[in-house]
Write a protein that holds these residues in place. Structure first.
Motif, PDB file in Angstrom:
ATOM      1  N   PRO A 137       0.802  -1.230   0.000  1.00  0.00           N
ATOM      2  CA  PRO A 137       0.000   0.000   0.000  1.00  0.00           C
ATOM      3  C   PRO A 137       0.836   1.281   0.000  1.00  0.00           C
ATOM      4  N   LEU A 138       2.095   1.194   0.381  1.00  0.00           N
ATOM      5  CA  LEU A 138       2.949   2.372   0.406  1.00  0.00           C
ATOM      6  C   LEU A 138       3.009   3.053  -0.950  1.00  0.00           C
ATOM      7  N   LEU A 139       3.096   2.249  -2.032  1.00  0.00           N
ATOM      8  CA  LEU A 139       3.213   2.803  -3.385  1.00  0.00           C
ATOM      9  C   LEU A 139       2.119   2.320  -4.316  1.00  0.00           C
ATOM     10  N   GLY A 140       1.055   1.760  -3.781  1.00  0.00           N
ATOM     11  CA  GLY A 140      -0.083   1.371  -4.602  1.00  0.00           C
ATOM     12  C   GLY A 140       0.272   0.327  -5.635  1.00  0.00           C
ATOM     13  N   ALA A 141       0.004   0.632  -6.908  1.00  0.00           N
ATOM     14  CA  ALA A 141       0.217  -0.338  -7.977  1.00  0.00           C
ATOM     15  C   ALA A 141       1.657  -0.373  -8.472  1.00  0.00           C
TER      16      ALA A 141
END
Length: 249
Positions: A181-185
């Motif tokens: 979740p820190l950088l999404g995709a």
């Protein structure tokens, strides 16, 4: 003879020129591991305990800030080692036997020269979120050249290393297309397709992927690696040892 003994995750014992080098030690059992306000989920424990590997001459630590690259038992293992080569950040935080090795600088361990090389743990501009990471290139008279990528997601970084120090004989690539979740995709490590492309750029005749399994945040695994290397015409270069297995390279 060069032998890689796969422990699991990012952890392997590399025997090169009589020198025993351990990558990113992780020996904790499966479970949830906190990372800030998030948690990483480990799905399988190590195939071997530190005692089963025997003594090491040095630990090659790509970074210390993430529990999937250095966990509690791994910290104990690193603290007991005679030498740990890593980032300046890791040296400040861990101290003990940890020596900072800046990019492009080298350290001699017997017949093996360890040169630190850049690594980018995510897209450009996210270093303040993911933290400092390093990779390593191992060389020596009469020895194969070995690249250990650490958590690198950038093909441009691989191209820079190949242009300056390549080609290499053996590429140990951290893969798995990690996402959190820190950088999404965005991917924090090489995708399978980028791992195959990196192997081509490096000219490696043997490629051993690490850090593509045993954690829940990997989005691509062994099947994806095999498919990508086959599609690139490099399937014969890919080596996928089972956890606990030693392979001659």
């Amino acid at each position: 003879m060069t032998i890689l003994h796969y422990v699991g995750g990012p952890t392997a014992l590399l025997r090169l020129g009589g020198v025993r080098l351990l990558t990113d030690p992780t020996f904790d059992p499966p479970g949830e591991y906190p990372l800030g306000d998030r948690r990483l989920v480990k799905t399988a424990g190590p195939a071997l305990a530190p005692a089963e590997l025997g003594p090491v001459d040095a630990v090659l630590l790509s970074h210390d800030q993430h529990p999937d690259n250095l966990d509690r038992a791994g910290r104990e293992c690193a603290a007991a080692a005679p030498l740990v080569l890593s980032t300046a950040s890791a040296a400040r935080r861990l101290r003990g036997p940890v020596r900072a090795l800046p990019a492009w600088e080298s350290y001699e361990i017997g017949p093996v020269r360890v040169t630190a090389v850049p690594a980018q743990h995510g897209p450009p501009g996210t270093e303040h979120l993911t933290g400092e990471v390093t990779g390593f290139v191992l060389t020596g008279e009469g020895l194969p050249t070995v690249y250990v990528s650490g958590d690198n997601a950038s093909l441009d970084v691989v191209r820079t290393i190949a242009a300056r120090l390549g080609p290499v004989d053996i590429a140990v690539l951290f893969a798995g297309a990690a996402q959190t979740p820190l950088l999404g995709a965005a991917h924090l490590t090489l995708t399978s397709e980028h791992a195959a492309a990196a192997a081509a750029v490096l000219g490696a005749h043997d490629v051993v992927p690490l850090h593509f399994e045993h954690w829940g945040h990997f989005t691509q695994g062994a099947d994806s690696l095999v498919a990508a290397f086959e599609a690139a015409g490099l399937g014969h270069r890919l080596r996928l040892p089972r956890p606990g297995e030693a392979v001659e390279l």
